[in-house]
Enzyme design. Structure first.
Site, PDB file in Angstrom:
ATOM      1  CB  SER A 188      10.192  16.203  24.186  1.00 61.55           C
ATOM      2  OG  SER A 188      10.467  17.113  23.152  1.00 61.55           O
ATOM      3  CG  HIS A 209      12.225  20.414  26.605  1.00 60.40           C
ATOM      4  ND1 HIS A 209      10.912  20.509  26.175  1.00 60.40           N
ATOM      5  CD2 HIS A 209      12.741  19.308  25.996  1.00 60.40           C
ATOM      6  CE1 HIS A 209      10.655  19.522  25.338  1.00 60.40           C
ATOM      7  NE2 HIS A 209      11.743  18.777  25.214  1.00 60.40           N
ATOM      8  CG  ASP A 257      10.012  23.640  26.783  1.00 53.09           C
ATOM      9  OD1 ASP A 257      11.082  23.643  26.137  1.00 53.09           O
ATOM     10  OD2 ASP A 257       9.252  22.661  26.816  1.00 53.09           O
TER      11      ASP A 257
END
Length: 253
Positions: A93, A223, A194
């Site tokens: 991320s 995610h 996601d």
């Protein structure tokens, strides 16, 4: 400030190839710990720091920003680079975004980048109001635990500090403006399902990075894919990526 149990940083002294791993925004090293341990078992030197303000309370995190988080990575990278001729950077991320920033800044000193569901685009319209909102609303609901696999929990804040989030657009803009400096091989793992980072980030990377980018889909993960059903795909694939691009043996003789 006491740490959440499980939020501790991780380090393993291995061979001449080093890997720096970076967790995500409001997360902790716990989300990458299985990945780090997998790479350590393969003989790599592994560094997984805890970013400032993470793993304690969201109130403490509200006093930090992207410069603090990136500064911790710079320090860890310098230490790793001092021991390992080859160094790879990887992240989840926002950690993937900062891994790309390290590649922009350090050039050939970064051997390659692996990013899992990287966040490099401001795809949350509310963030544009964050510089004003932070004076009114100290926190908003968190973004943790976007995991498809049952029974798995991400160790992360259940609230997002608005003041810290307000610093993110500056980092995204900076990384976007210098993506042309990333000439190293880049491997991106992308979850089509996601619920935190929208497809715009991977779309931008495809446009900007060209032939040195490889994108692998993760069809059975959300995610936090490093704790999800496709985790082994990420672990094994990243090791193969390192093996393909390292200039020295993975393990010491």
């Amino acid at each position: 400030m006491p740490l959440m149990p499980g939020a501790e940083p991780y380090h393993h002294e291995g061979g001449k190839v080093g890997v720096l791993l970076c967790h995500g925004f409001t997360g902790t090293p716990q989300a990458l710990r299985p990945w780090a341990e997998f790479l350590a078992r393969a003989g790599l030197t592994v560094s997984l720091p805890r970013l400032p303000g993470h793993g304690t309370t969201w109130q403490e995190m509200s006093h930090t920003g992207w410069e603090d988080w990136y500064g911790e990575l710079e320090h860890a990278f310098g230490e790793l680079r001092g021991r390992c001729p080859d160094t790879f950077v990887m992240g989840l991320s926002l950690g993937g975004c900062m891994a790309l920033r390290l590649a922009e800044v350090h050039g050939d000193a970064v051997r390659g980048v692996v990013a899992v569901n990287p966040s490099v685009v401001n795809d949350v319209p509310l963030l544009r109001l964050a510089p004003l909102l932070k004076w009114v609303v100290p926190s908003v609901p968190g973004v943790a635990n976007d995991i498809k696999k049952e029974g798995v929990t991400e160790l992360a804040y259940d609230r997002t500090p608005v003041r810290a989030a307000a610093t993110l657009p500056r980092l995204w803009s900076l990384v976007q403006s210098e993506l042309h400096k990333v000439t190293q091989p880049v491997l991106v793992y992308h979850s089509p399902q996601d619920h935190v980072v929208k497809p715009a980030s991977v779309r931008l990377l495809r446009e900007r990075l060209g032939d040195n980018l490889t994108v692998v889909e993760l069809p059975n993960s959300y995610h936090v894919a490093t704790l999800d059903n496709d985790a082994e795909t990420i672990f094994q694939g990243s090791l193969e990526f390192i093996t393909a691009h390292a200039s020295v043996p993975l393990q010491q003789d």
